[in-house]
Design a protein around this motif. Sequence first.
Motif, mmCIF file in Angstrom:
data_model
loop_
_atom_site.group_PDB
_atom_site.id
_atom_site.type_symbol
_atom_site.label_atom_id
_atom_site.label_comp_id
_atom_site.label_asym_id
_atom_site.label_seq_id
_atom_site.Cartn_x
_atom_site.Cartn_y
_atom_site.Cartn_z
ATOM 1 N N PHE A 76 0.853 -1.192 0.000
ATOM 2 C CA PHE A 76 0.000 0.000 0.000
ATOM 3 C C PHE A 76 0.881 1.230 0.000
ATOM 4 O O PHE A 76 1.593 1.497 0.971
ATOM 5 C CB PHE A 76 -0.908 -0.008 1.241
ATOM 6 N N ASN A 77 0.875 1.971 -1.114
ATOM 7 C CA ASN A 77 1.469 3.306 -1.108
ATOM 8 C C ASN A 77 0.426 4.209 -0.468
ATOM 9 O O ASN A 77 -0.522 4.657 -1.114
ATOM 10 C CB ASN A 77 1.800 3.765 -2.526
ATOM 11 N N ALA B 33 7.077 -7.188 -3.447
ATOM 12 C CA ALA B 33 5.974 -6.269 -3.167
ATOM 13 C C ALA B 33 6.456 -4.830 -3.257
ATOM 14 O O ALA B 33 7.591 -4.520 -2.907
ATOM 15 C CB ALA B 33 5.396 -6.546 -1.779
ATOM 16 N N GLY B 34 5.560 -3.959 -3.698
ATOM 17 C CA GLY B 34 5.867 -2.545 -3.675
ATOM 18 C C GLY B 34 5.212 -1.757 -4.785
ATOM 19 O O GLY B 34 4.653 -2.304 -5.733
ATOM 20 N N ASP B 35 5.287 -0.447 -4.636
ATOM 21 C CA ASP B 35 4.945 0.474 -5.712
ATOM 22 C C ASP B 35 6.159 0.521 -6.618
ATOM 23 O O ASP B 35 7.148 1.193 -6.332
ATOM 24 C CB ASP B 35 4.625 1.850 -5.128
ATOM 25 N N LEU B 36 6.089 -0.176 -7.747
ATOM 26 C CA LEU B 36 7.241 -0.311 -8.636
ATOM 27 C C LEU B 36 7.231 0.727 -9.751
ATOM 28 O O LEU B 36 8.158 0.771 -10.564
ATOM 29 C CB LEU B 36 7.288 -1.725 -9.225
ATOM 30 N N LEU C 198 -4.547 -0.196 -2.108
ATOM 31 C CA LEU C 198 -3.925 -1.363 -1.485
ATOM 32 C C LEU C 198 -4.135 -2.575 -2.390
ATOM 33 O O LEU C 198 -5.245 -2.824 -2.858
ATOM 34 C CB LEU C 198 -4.525 -1.584 -0.105
ATOM 35 N N VAL C 199 -3.070 -3.335 -2.635
ATOM 36 C CA VAL C 199 -3.098 -4.531 -3.477
ATOM 37 C C VAL C 199 -2.701 -5.728 -2.614
ATOM 38 O O VAL C 199 -1.740 -5.646 -1.843
ATOM 39 C CB VAL C 199 -2.135 -4.395 -4.674
ATOM 40 N N TRP C 200 -3.426 -6.847 -2.729
ATOM 41 C CA TRP C 200 -3.163 -7.989 -1.862
ATOM 42 C C TRP C 200 -3.296 -9.307 -2.612
ATOM 43 O O TRP C 200 -3.959 -9.391 -3.641
ATOM 44 C CB TRP C 200 -4.110 -7.999 -0.654
#
Length: 389
Positions: free
Chosen positions: A26-27, A260-263, A380-382
């Motif tokens: 989640f950024n 995981a992350g905001d890439l 948020l991405v899960w």
Amino acid sequence: MKPIFLTLALALAGPAQAETLRIATFNASLNRQNVGDLLADIKAGDSQVAAVAEIIQRVRPDVLLLNEFDDDPAALALFQTLLQTGQNTSGLGAARPITYTETFRAPVNTGVPSGYDLDGNQEIGGPGDAYGFGFFPGQYGMAVLSNLPITNARAFQTFLWKDMPDNLMPEGFYSPAAEGIFRLSSKSHWDLTLDAGGTELHLLAAHPTPPVFDGPEDRNGRRNHDEIRFWGDYVRGAPYVYDDAGAKGGLAAGSHFVIAGDLNADPFDGDSTNQAILQLLDHPLIQGSATQAQASDGSAEATDRQGGANKRHRGPAEFDTADFGFDRDNPGTDRAPGNLRVDYVLPSKMLKVVDSGIYWLPSSNPLFAIAEFPTSDHRLVWIDVEIPE
């Protein structure tokens, strides 16, 4: 030969049961302009902070990477306390509190002065000359919250860009001295070993620079490409890699991992260099796809509602994770890049994905408003994965 009683016990027990874990990124846009501002906002009951906490409580990940959380241990501790109280910014009744037993934070490169002219403006100093863009050390930082024990941590904050073979550092843009000190990570790269019921699981966390805000030399686009490439090489066990403690080498063969992350890279649209994210989505050790991903009804609806650049995009709108569909400084214009898929949770091939999602809700959902800007321009991405015993 096994003893008879042991053989009988194994037969009665049946096959080993896999553990299912929810892992999220989640950024949260919990970055502020000055040192201490985030802590002050949490203390003051800031509505954006409360909305971020409510989203986390409603999704309930077992392991969560927070991007853009200013690096402040006091702020992180107080935010955890906030999570332990049910939030109700939606007005629909308080969400269930959630407690995390483990946290991880470490220094990042944002706002750390380099002493060199890294942005090419013929001056030294300011956010563009930090190792990672930032007005103070730790701005736009990272943090991990976990209910799994964190048994080991490797950080790659100081790994030098020049030490990546065949890197894309723009030739002639930086001085030789600047090239000699330039760090690859705009924030950091972390490998956290989690104990998932006796099975080791590596959380590979990062937040590469956006591939924009530069010139024809494409320094940010090239850096974004190589920050993403770092994990692709790392999971192959790349021998050139070294961590901040000096230990060399990448991940051991056969390891379970989740990236995981905001890439900051979309496989179809946006400004990334050489479709940078395909280095992971097409990787033989990673479950990734440009055409199969977490999806949401809300992101598809946003594309129709906002129009503009979204209508020119080639990528599936339901996979978008960030709301860049309108120019907040110039509303009503068509200058925004459009919504993009930039946030990822990518498991290794050996893990079984049970479920996944993006917390981007359609307008018909009563909770629609809590995830909309100004809470964050990201969602948020899960994923839910089975961890075999």
